[in-house]
Design a protein around this motif. Structure first.
Motif, mmCIF file in Angstrom:
data_model
loop_
_atom_site.group_PDB
_atom_site.id
_atom_site.type_symbol
_atom_site.label_atom_id
_atom_site.label_comp_id
_atom_site.label_asym_id
_atom_site.label_seq_id
_atom_site.Cartn_x
_atom_site.Cartn_y
_atom_site.Cartn_z
ATOM 1 N N ASP A 163 0.812 -1.226 0.000
ATOM 2 C CA ASP A 163 0.000 0.000 0.000
ATOM 3 C C ASP A 163 0.841 1.269 0.000
ATOM 4 O O ASP A 163 0.334 2.357 -0.285
ATOM 5 N N CYS A 164 2.122 1.152 0.350
ATOM 6 C CA CYS A 164 2.976 2.331 0.531
ATOM 7 C C CYS A 164 4.227 2.189 -0.308
ATOM 8 O O CYS A 164 4.847 1.113 -0.319
ATOM 9 N N ASP A 165 4.621 3.259 -0.975
ATOM 10 C CA ASP A 165 5.834 3.218 -1.783
ATOM 11 C C ASP A 165 7.071 3.578 -0.973
ATOM 12 O O ASP A 165 8.138 2.990 -1.181
ATOM 13 N N GLU A 166 6.974 4.529 -0.056
ATOM 14 C CA GLU A 166 8.142 5.039 0.656
ATOM 15 C C GLU A 166 7.849 5.108 2.153
ATOM 16 O O GLU A 166 7.454 6.156 2.701
ATOM 17 N N PRO A 167 7.971 3.975 2.861
ATOM 18 C CA PRO A 167 7.702 3.979 4.301
ATOM 19 C C PRO A 167 8.774 4.770 5.069
ATOM 20 O O PRO A 167 9.907 4.933 4.610
ATOM 21 N N PHE A 168 8.399 5.206 6.284
ATOM 22 C CA PHE A 168 9.290 5.970 7.144
ATOM 23 C C PHE A 168 9.242 5.358 8.538
ATOM 24 O O PHE A 168 8.162 5.084 9.064
ATOM 25 N N VAL A 169 10.449 5.153 9.125
ATOM 26 C CA VAL A 169 10.554 4.456 10.398
ATOM 27 C C VAL A 169 11.313 5.358 11.372
ATOM 28 O O VAL A 169 12.366 5.913 11.034
ATOM 29 N N VAL A 170 10.756 5.442 12.582
ATOM 30 C CA VAL A 170 11.418 6.158 13.670
ATOM 31 C C VAL A 170 11.508 5.219 14.852
ATOM 32 O O VAL A 170 10.502 4.649 15.284
ATOM 33 N N SER A 171 12.738 5.035 15.389
ATOM 34 C CA SER A 171 12.931 4.154 16.537
ATOM 35 C C SER A 171 14.051 4.738 17.387
ATOM 36 O O SER A 171 15.194 4.874 16.914
ATOM 37 N N GLY A 172 13.702 5.047 18.611
ATOM 38 C CA GLY A 172 14.719 5.632 19.497
ATOM 39 C C GLY A 172 15.158 6.976 18.962
ATOM 40 O O GLY A 172 14.360 7.870 18.701
#
Length: 1709
Positions: A138-147
């Motif tokens: 469903d998403c072309d460019e996911p974004f991840v934030v961790s810590g």
């Protein structure tokens, strides 16, 4: 194609090949593979799973939306309305998932951007490293934030890239967040199509299910800033469960062991906004609106519409109750506020220790990128028991009903699921969820991998642990049930047990049924013994102690049984128990145990008997089993609490039962009789099946007449009346034996009540007897019957002694009136009471002489017994018999007459008495008495019933009948005379004529026994012809009787009974029977000479062999008898041969030499049939039956001048022929006249006829050519061989003419070799001289002569004809015909001599076709020119090296030959090998290649302009055309018998020819076998006799081979045949286009190894070449160069098709 060594080839490639990398299109890989998941909510599932792996306890899910462009936001502050608007009209923009787990480590960041680099931690669920990439769906460019770090994914073309940065300090957090912008929500994207809000109720259902086994405590769901739902999980502290000792803790594979088991209670709470329950509810359909209106319309309309809207089937109780609850609580339209729901679960967790081999661990790590865990756990989730009428979940709020939908997947109410963190699509088969984090799923994590080798093994071991966990959980549930035993009755616990059983009932799992099977199998096999705890009628106990449910049996109260309600509620589980042997049905041992444990009371005894009767009648238990049960069963009966404790009734002693229709139940009965009180509930049929019999009246009376009952019966009139009444009641139903027994039992005892007291029956009288007043008459009792009393001996009359005693007492008292009694008074008294007279009185009266008689022999005052007198009749007195004397008229139908007849008075004399009277009259010569007795017998025959006593007359055997042969008083017995006058010819007595009409009254037969007749004939054969005529005619009239006794006919045929008469001379000088050896004269007469057996005489009229064979002449009837006895009209060939063996000289002397030869010719014509009789053959060979002759020179006879000679040219003057009879060793067959002429003085010659010579050969007669040894001496070879060369040329030229003429006159089979064979095997050599020495074996006789021609055979050269310079053509012809003809004759040599000597023109004038010879000379000239061209062509070949590859095949061609037609006889006219070229053809037509083509059969090619490649192509095309025609020439044959030629083995070529005439053989069609939709004909050789079944197995291999090749060549399958001839060297042959293949060669060479790759390949190659060979015969008949060329070309032409079909033939090897 040779097999490749792939290992070696790969090593070579790795060493010398060029390096290059595999490129991956990342976008295509993600879009087509990694992001394509089949299940819904995959992205959420992966992100929640990652949160669980990170140790999070809270996960927040937020959907950001975009407002609707069409529907404005409501102007209100009500959050519920605003939320409803968002749900209904907004579209999705972004998904944000946040968890509070451990932030990403550097290794986690690295794996996040690496495809297929899974989590190496074996305790985590993630394995493949591809789950995160589901976000790209469903998403072309996911974004991840961790810590403190972030990572953004973006695309560079088709390459996925990332950028990493740090989080600003003001936004620092320990949470991990995934932000996914929906691709279709971007207006700038080409695929812009924003999605609506997903079904929130379905999403809540997913989230509630996801919380079940993951390590999270809470999941929250947000829509923009609204928290629409929250799910919380609470778990109780674990409670340790001890694994039962009877369970195995180690799996079958040995990889895993259960170390600890705990049990927890869990609850999941859900809270949601009420708006989500209604905002997305679809509009109601018309039908639903109608139903709503009906509900609101009141009772009347509701009942009216109910019949239309009622469901077709009855709904379940649960659904019905839920509907009622809905009707009672109609939903509210209020969407504000929240609602809650909660469910309770049971979780059983199993701690598992694993132990695998290093190699296995390496394989798992290779597949999953992590080693298998050393410890793992498996959790089992079940729902606790609940009342079916209650809901599984509880809730509060206006939309509390939504709870059942949210928790529907959490509760395993329909089917359990496999959880690997999240539920998969795989069901368990039990009503229990199984969570197994260490199970290895397929990539999309929807199913369990059960296919990969090592992974499937690992998964199966885990499933076995899961099955063990189910078993432990089951045991825990049973333990809880056991704890309730004292509190609740068993009936209240049955629903709980049914619930538990249904939870662990195995059903088919989906999509993989193997998983459910493994799980269920582990559930049952994890126990050390076949037993499992279960609820029974005695509580919870091991199933091995419990029995399957049966009907309620109160008498087995101590046996644990399955309650019927439990068995009915869990049928499948019970069936599994029984099928797997965990529980057994009620056995006889169980019943015995229950019966032995205590005594039955009366009610239990009745039930037990009823149960036994039903089981026995249904066949479930046999009679022996019932009797064994009875032996151990006792009952306590007749209990009177206040008086006694009852008595013990052992059923084993019971043998009878009471029939109340005969014996009153209150009457005393024996101890071995079951009281009626207990047997009345059982049918009599079942009682009899117990082995009990009805208490018979006899046995009961015997019991009643024994102490102490006897005293009661003899003293109590009431009891005696009851006993007698019951006995009388069933008297008519008793058989004779029983009645007799009853009489014997009762008569000795005083059981009869009379007016004078108790008396014995014999002392009692019927009440009707009133002769005296003081008689003890019987008192009446119920059921009294006259016949019963009479049988007991109760008297109806007063016996004689009493009458006389009373009379004497009356006289002694001085009474004035006296009674005078005589025999008449006595008769009349007893006649009046005849029916009542006792038997013994009748016997006494029968033995008392009290009757006077009258007759010749009666003395005055003499009294007789009744049986000594006859009834009064005047005719009886005339016969001298005594009759009774009565003062009144005697009548048979009067009472007095009936009495006298019963006492033995005879009505008339019987037939035996009459026979004695007749015999006595004959002995005393009293003709008058004889006549009276005969007349009385005949007159009263039917009246007195003498017809039934005919056999008695014959048995007496007295002579009572007169015959025709002797006058009275000579008499004979009835068995000694007969009525057929013709039987007198054999000496039998014939009944007198006047008595013959009455013969049957005396039992006289018409004819004597046929066996006796034959014995008389054999003992005394007839001596006169008239006697023989009469006797044979009489026996012919009894032909039908003879047919029934074939042994008699066989005996007659071999016994000498036929008289043979000869002429007898009376003159003393020559007296005696006629003899051919001496001269006899004078008077003569015919006398009996001897007797012959019928089988050796003849009755024919022709009498061809008169004087040798015995002919007889009789009438038609006598002749018919002789023919039946074995005589013949004329002798058969077999008879003649047999008689000839016995006396051949008699035959020769009687019939002469000419007729003797005719006889031998006749026997020769039937030699085949004669030689089948081995005994006859021995006689023929041993006797002198062969006629031979010797030519004797008459030395004294004067020679007659030739001119005056009147003899035939073949007769020799001065010689006469002497004939003699000889054995086989003394006579010689003349097959060489030349040898016979030389030794005619020493040998005895057989007649020179072909048929007789063949007949003599059967005897072993040798040929003169075999006896004469020939020694040829050949002189030196002459220098000048011109004469020999010319002679050979003439022979080869003229031999065809001779053979053609001979074939016209004779047969082609008589030809030994043809002219073509001569051309290659005959050599002519001129020598100086030739001498031959002839010697006759066994006679020491020899002679020599000079010859001008002789033939010898030399190995390697064939036949050599040696001739002298001045040869005689007749001698040359005599030698040649031996090579050309099978059986040469002298005329053949003369004919060949004339053909060799006459000129061609002279022969042509005589009508012989010599045109071929002229044409052949022209052909030889043409061949010579062709040979020159061949030499020139070969020279060009050696020079032109560049053309070798093109014309190399032509270099190998053998010398050509002109083709012959397949069926023309070699050497016959019209043969193509004698054709010459067209004389009108132009020289340009004879180019080099064209000549080659013509030699190869290409006769219609266009004239080439040059010899370049174009002409070669044309020649090749012509070859292909001829091959195509050869294929088309194959045609079927429908012949029943085949004459085929051998194809010689190459080793036999030195013997001459490929297909010479000596190798013909006959085949015949044996049977037809179906194959591939058609029928194949199978032919046999002469000596084959196998059945189709014997050949079925080799034909199964051979037919696919041959017809597979048939398909390769495209030949018509109907043209292919199979034959079997193990004696033949022929592999195959071609007959007019029909192909025949020999199965025997396949059996010998290929069949044994046909199942191997090498053997089948060899067989296919061999038969492929054989097939080519036979197809070439469609173009060339002989085995020559042309045939080899075409065979080679056909193999080349079809080699590609053959190679293409070869893998199909070798498939599977």
């Amino acid at each position: 194609m040779a097999s490749l060594d792939f290992a070696r080839l790969r090593n070579q490639t790795m060493a010398d090949g060029q390096d290059s990398e595999v490129t991956v299109n990342t976008r295509a890989l993600i879009d087509k593979v990694l992001a394509r998941y089949s299940s819904e909510h995959t992205t959420l599932r992966e992100l929640i799973q990652n949160a669980s792996d990170a140790g999070a306890n809270i996960v927040t899910i937020r959907f950001d939306t975009d407002p609707s462009l069409d529907v404005p936001t409501p102007r209100t502050a009500d959050k519920s309305i605003l939320l409803k608007h968002i749900i209904q009209h907004h579209t999705l923009k972004r998904l944000i998932v946040t968890n509070n787990g451990q932030p990403f480590t550097p290794a986690d960041w690295s794996r996040l951007k690496s495809i297929a680099d899974g989590n190496p931690d074996e305790t985590k669920i993630g394995a493949f490293g591809v789950g995160f990439y589901s976000v790209f769906s469903d998403c072309d460019e996911p974004f991840v934030v961790s810590g403190d770090r972030t990572m953004a994914f973006y695309w560079k073309g088709n390459t996925l890239s990332t950028k990493v940065a740090n989080v600003p300090a003001e936004h620092a957090s320990s949470n991990t967040t995934f932000s996914l912008d929906y691709r279709q929500a971007n207006p700038a994207a080409p695929s812009y199509n924003p999605s609506k809000i997903p079904s929130l109720s379905t999403l809540c259902q997913f989230l509630a299910t996801s919380l079940t086994f993951v390590g999270l405590e809470c999941i929250e769901l947000y829509l923009d800033d609204y928290r629409v739902a929250a799910f919380t999980k609470k778990i109780s502290p674990p409670e340790a469960i001890q694994v039962p000792n009877e369970l195995k803790t180690t799996t079958d594979g040995g990889f895993m062991r259960v170390s600890q088991v705990t049990r927890q209670r869990s609850q999941i709470e859900a809270e949601w906004c009420n708006v989500i329950a209604m905002a997305q509810t679809p509009p109601k359909r018309a039908a639903e609106l109608v139903q709503a209106e009906v509900r609101n319309a009141g009772t009347t309309l509701k009942s009216f519409f109910s019949k239309f809207s009622a469901p077709a089937t009855q709904a379940s109780t649960k659904v019905a109750k839920s509907i009622q609850s809905i009707e009672k609580s109609p939903p509210s339209d209020d969407i504000s506020g929240h609602s809650k729901g909660i469910i309770f679960l049971h979780v059983c967790t199993v701690e598992v220790e694993t132990r695998v081999t290093r190699s296995f661990s390496a394989e798992i790590e290779r597949a999953t990128k992590k080693p298998p865990p050393r410890k793992t756990r498996i959790a089992l989730l079940t729902s606790p028991y609940h009342d079916p009428s209650e809901s599984l979940s509880t809730g509060s709020g206006t939309t509390a009903d939504l709870a059942s939908r949210i928790f529907s997947e959490v509760l395993p109410t329909k089917a359990g699921r496999i959880f690997i963190g999240f539920p998969t699509a795989q069901t368990t088969g039990f009503l229990a969820h199984v969570s197994a984090p260490s199970l290895i799923p397929t990539v999309e994590r929807e199913n369990i991998d059960m296919n990969a080798r090592f992974i499937s093994t690992w998964n199966i071991e885990l499933l076995r642990v899961a099955g063990l966990a189910c078993r432990i959980s089951y045991g825990s549930d049973m333990a809880d049930l056991q704890s309730r035993m004292g509190k609740d009755p068993i009936e209240a616990l049955i629903p709980r047990a049914v619930y538990i059983f249904q939870q662990y009932t195995g059903n088919a799992s989906h999509p993989s049924t193997l998983l459910g099977e493994k799980l269920e199998e582990a559930f049952w096999t994890c126990s050390k013994e076949r037993s499992i705890d279960m609820l029974s009628s005695k509580g919870v106990m091991a199933s091995k102690l419990v029995r399957m449910p049966a009907e309620t049996l109160s008498f087995l109260g101590e046996v644990p049984m399955v309650p019927q309600e439990l068995a009915t509620g869990a049928v499948t589980f019970m069936l599994n128990l029984h099928r797997r042997g965990f529980i057994s049905e009620l056995t006889m041992g169980d019943i015995r145990t229950g019966l032995e444990s205590r005594a039955l009371n009366e009610e239990e005894l009745i039930e037990f008997l009823k149960w036994c009767g039903a089981k026995l009648e249904s066949g479930e238990i046999d009679a022996t089993g019932i009797r064994n049960l009875f032996e151990i069963t006792v009952a306590n009966i007749d209990i009177k609490p206040e008086e006694n404790s009852g008595r013990i009734l052992p059923l084993g002693t019971i043998s009878t039962y009471v029939n109340v229709s005969r014996i009153t139940p209150t009457m005393p009965i024996p101890e071995d009789t079951i009281p009626f009180t207990y047997s009345k509930a059982v049918s009599s049929r079942q009682l009899q099946m117990f082995g009990w019999i009805e208490l018979s009246m006899v046995r009961w009376l015997r019991f009643m007449t024994t102490t102490p009952e006897l005293h009661e019966v003899t003293t109590s009139e009431k009891l005696a009346s009851q006993v007698l009444g019951l006995t009388a009641k069933c008297w008519d139903q008793l058989d004779g034996t029983s009645r007799e027994a009853v009489v014997n039992i009762l008569t000795p005892h005083a059981v009869m009540p009379t007016k004078m007291g108790m008396r014995r029956p014999e002392e009692s009288y019927f009440p009707t007897v009133k002769l005296f007043d003081d008689l003890p008459t019987v008192k009446h009792f119920p059921g009294s019957k006259e016949k019963f009393l009479q049988a007991l001996g109760v008297r109806k009359t007063v016996d004689l002694p009493m009458v006389f005693d009373r009379m004497r007492n009356h006289d002694s008292t001085g009474q004035s009136e006296r009674m005078s009694w005589n025999h008449v008074d006595l008769i009349r008294y007893f006649a009046s009471v005849i029916d009542e007279i006792p038997k013994k009185d009748l016997v006494r009266l029968h033995q008392t002489p009290f009757l006077p008689g009258e007759g010749v022999s009666v003395k005055p005052g003499q009294l007789f017994k009744a049986e000594g007198l006859y009834a009064p009749d005047q005719g009886i007195l005339s016969l001298g018999l005594s009759q009774v004397k009565l003062p009144f008229e005697f009548k048979f139908n009067s009472r007095e007459g009936a009495l006298l007849l019963s006492l033995g008075l005879k009505q008339c004399p019987d037939s035996v008495t009459m026979a004695h009277i007749l015999h006595r009259a004959g002995q005393s010569n009293d003709r008058q008495l004889y006549t009276l007795a005969m007349e009385y017998f005949l007159h009263n025959y039917y009246k007195n019933g003498y017809g039934a006593e005919v056999k008695h007359i014959a048995t007496v055997g007295l002579p009572i009948l007169p015959t025709e042969q002797a006058p009275f008083p000579a008499l004979v017995g009835s068995f000694q005379c007969f009525t057929n006058e013709h039987a007198a010819c054999l000496g039998y007595a014939i009944l007198r004529a006047d008595l013959r009409p009455h013969a049957d009254k005396f039992g006289i037969q018409r004819d004597p026994d046929i066996k006796d007749c034959i014995q008389r004939l054999l003992k005394s054969p007839p001596k006169a012809k008239l006697d023989a005529e009469m006797q044979f005619s009489y026996l012919a009239s009894r032909s039908a009787e003879l047919d029934k006794h074939r042994s008699l006919i066989d005996n007659i045929s071999t016994t000498k009974i036929v008289p043979i008469f000869r002429k007898y001379y009376l003159d003393p000088s020559c007296a005696g029977f006629e003899e051919r050896s001496r001269q006899q004269f004078g008077k003569s007469e015919t006398r009996l000479h001897h007797w012959d057996a019928p089988e050796t005489v003849f009755v024919g009229r022709d009498q061809d062999w008169q004087g040798i064979l015995d002919y007889v002449q009789y009438g038609a009837e006598a002749t018919a008898f002789l023919l039946k006895a074995g005589a013949k009209h004329e002798p058969s060939n077999h008879d003649l041969a047999t008689l000839l063996c016995r006396n051949p000289a008699r035959f020769l002397n009687t019939i002469g030499q000419d007729r003797y030869l005719d006889l031998l010719r006749k026997l020769a014509g039937h030699g085949e049939s004669l030689w089948k009789d081995k005994e006859l053959v021995k006689l023929l060979v041993a006797s002198r039956v062969l006629l031979g002759y010797r030519d004797i020179r008459d030395e004294n006879k004067k020679l007659i001048p030739i001119d005056d000679d009147g003899m035939d040219d073949l007769e020799e003057p001065g010689v006469h022929r002497e004939w003699s009879l000889n054995r086989a060793s003394e006579v010689v067959i003349i097959d060489d006249v030349h040898h016979f002429t030389k030794f005619r003085d020493y040998i005895i010659a057989a007649p020179q006829e072909e048929s007789l010579e063949e007949f003599y050969a059967r005897f072993g007669v040798k040929k003169v050519s075999d006896l004469v040894k020939k020694d040829q001496r050949i002189g030196a070879v002459a220098r000048d061989q011109t004469t020999a060369i010319q002679l050979r040329k003439d022979i080869l030229e003229r031999a065809r003419l001779f053979l053609f003429e001979h074939e016209r006159d004779a047969s082609s089979k008589s030809i030994r070799h043809d002219a073509k064979w001569l051309s290659s095997n005959l050599t002519v050599q001129c020598v100086s001289d030739i001498s031959i020495r002839y010697s006759l074996a066994d006679f020491n006789v020899a002679t020599s002569s000079n010859r001008s021609a002789a033939i010898t055979r030399i190995r390697g050269q064939g036949s050599v004809l040696h001739v002298t310079p001045k040869y005689d053509l007749y001698e040359v012809s005599s030698e040649l015909v031996k090579l050309l003809i099978q059986r040469p004759k002298q005329n053949d040599a003369i004919a060949l001599e004339r053909i060799l000597t006459e000129s061609l023109r002279r022969l042509q004038a005589k009508g012989i076709n010599v045109e071929r010879i002229l044409r052949k000379k022209e052909y030889e000239a043409r061949i010579a020119k062709q040979q020159e061209l061949e030499k020139e062509y070969e020279e060009q070949q050696r020079v032109a090296e560049n053309a070798k590859s093109t014309v190399g095949r032509e270099d190998e061609l053998p010398p050509p030959a002109t083709p012959e037609k397949a069926h023309d006889m070699p050497g016959s006219f019209g043969s193509p090998d004698m054709e010459i070229a067209d004389n009108n053809s132009r020289p340009n037509d004879k180019g080099l290649l064209n000549n080659w083509a013509k030699k190869l059969g290409f006769k219609n090619l266009p004239s080439p302009s040059n010899t370049d490649g174009t002409q070669i192509n044309r020649d090749i095309q012509a070859t292909k055309s001829n091959i195509t025609n050869a294929i088309k020439e194959c045609r079927p044959t429908n012949m029943q018998a085949i004459q085929s030629k051998h194809h010689q083995d190459p080793t036999e070529l030195d013997k001459g020819g490929y297909c010479n005439g000596e190798q013909w053989e006959n085949l015949h069609k044996a049977f037809t076998i179906p194959y591939s939709g058609r029928h194949v004909d199978i032919y046999f050789g002469k000596e084959q006799s196998e059945s189709p079944n014997e050949l079925q197995e080799p034909l199964t291999s051979f037919l696919p081979l041959i017809f597979g090749l048939t398909g390769v060549f495209g030949v018509d399958p109907a043209a292919v045949n199979v034959f079997l001839d193990k004696k033949s060297n022929t592999v195959a042959f071609n007959m007019s286009g029909s192909l025949f293949f020999n199965l025997a060669w396949f059996l010998s060479l290929h069949h044994s190894k046909y199942g191997t790759l090498e053997g089948r390949s060899r067989a296919l190659d061999s038969w492929f070449l054989t097939y080519c060979h036979e197809l070439a015969h469609n173009l060339v008949s002989d085995h020559n160069a042309r045939h080899s060329w075409y065979q080679q070309q056909i193999a080349i032409e079809y080699s590609q098709q053959y190679r293409a079909a070869l893998p199909g033939f070798l498939q599977g090897l």
